[in-house]
Design an enzyme around this catalytic site. Structure first.
Site, PDB file in Angstrom:
ATOM      1  N   VAL A   7       0.835  -1.205   0.000  1.00  0.00           N
ATOM      2  CA  VAL A   7       0.000   0.000   0.000  1.00  0.00           C
ATOM      3  C   VAL A   7       0.870   1.256   0.000  1.00  0.00           C
ATOM      4  O   VAL A   7       0.556   2.244  -0.675  1.00  0.00           O
ATOM      5  CB  VAL A   7      -0.957   0.002   1.211  1.00  0.00           C
ATOM      6  CG1 VAL A   7      -1.776   1.297   1.244  1.00  0.00           C
ATOM      7  CG2 VAL A   7      -1.896  -1.203   1.160  1.00  0.00           C
ATOM      8  N   CYS A   8       1.964   1.220   0.743  1.00  0.00           N
ATOM      9  CA  CYS A   8       2.812   2.403   0.928  1.00  0.00           C
ATOM     10  C   CYS A   8       3.293   3.038  -0.383  1.00  0.00           C
ATOM     11  O   CYS A   8       3.231   4.260  -0.536  1.00  0.00           O
ATOM     12  CB  CYS A   8       3.997   2.073   1.825  1.00  0.00           C
ATOM     13  SG  CYS A   8       3.511   1.529   3.483  1.00  0.00           S
ATOM     14  N   PRO A   9       3.773   2.258  -1.363  1.00  0.00           N
ATOM     15  CA  PRO A   9       4.238   2.910  -2.593  1.00  0.00           C
ATOM     16  C   PRO A   9       3.127   3.617  -3.358  1.00  0.00           C
ATOM     17  O   PRO A   9       3.384   4.616  -4.036  1.00  0.00           O
ATOM     18  CB  PRO A   9       4.847   1.760  -3.407  1.00  0.00           C
ATOM     19  CG  PRO A   9       4.282   0.511  -2.826  1.00  0.00           C
ATOM     20  CD  PRO A   9       4.050   0.814  -1.383  1.00  0.00           C
TER      21      PRO A   9
END
Length: 201
Positions: free
Chosen positions: A74-76
């Site tokens: 999710v972070c990218p």
């Protein structure tokens, strides 16, 4: 005399302990906790590490967001989304800074792998977890930051905070909306959007 001195010192220490605990709790309407951390700031000339502090952004709005970890899923999507919208933030006199509890070298390896595209803003390395703890978003059990976002005004006062479950990404559009609403200085009703009147203007 020695016992009396010890009792006096113990009594004086009690309010100081309470003050120390309060000092590091990020609260809307209060000065944002200070930070000074190593960061990956760009890839134009290879690795570029720099010390980044909250005071560097005095006179500007700052969007500070924490994400759980490098090399995740999710972070990218969030980091790339904020990079793509960076000019929209800058038009509102705002800068964006990301942070996680990973090392600066982990940040570098992640960028070099190509997961983040063109990184447009610094990624802080809160490897000692102190800043995430100060901002109240550290998951002590997991040892990493929750998905938290803070908007700090040009005077260094925290004006907005939101914390998500690690599995749920944030909205760049909502962050821009809230930032613009804060900058109006007026009372903004439910769902207020750019161009609409506030309740006071």
């Amino acid at each position: 005399m020695k016992l009396a001195t010890m009792i006096l010192l113990a009594a004086l220490a009690l309010p100081l302990q309470g003050h120390a605990e309060d000092r590091y709790q990020a609260k809307v309407g209060q000065p944002a906790p200070e930070f000074s951390l190593d960061a990956l700031v760009g890839m134009q000339k290879g690795k570029e590490f720099k010390r980044i502090s909250l005071s560097d952004y005095k006179g500007k709005w700052l969007v500070l967001f924490f994400y759980p970890a490098d090399f995740t899923f999710v972070c990218p999507t969030e980091i790339k989304g904020f990079s793509e919208a960076l000019e929209s933030f800058r038009k509102m006199n705002a800068e964006v800074v990301g942070a996680s509890t990973d090392s600066k070298y982990s940040h570098l390896a992640w960028v070099q792998r190509g997961d983040l595209g063109k990184l447009g803003f610094p990624l802080l390395s809160d490897i000692n977890k102190e800043v995430a703890r100060d901002y109240g978003c550290l998951d002590e059990k997991e040892g990493m930051a929750l998905r938290a976002l803070y908007i700090i005004d040009p005077q260094g006062v925290l004006q907005y905070q939101v914390v998500h479950n690690m599995d749920v990404g944030r909205s760049v559009e909502e962050t821009l909306r809230v930032l613009e609403a804060l900058q109006t200085g007026g009372l903004c009703p439910l769902g207020w959007k750019h161009g609409e009147k506030t309740l006071t203007r």
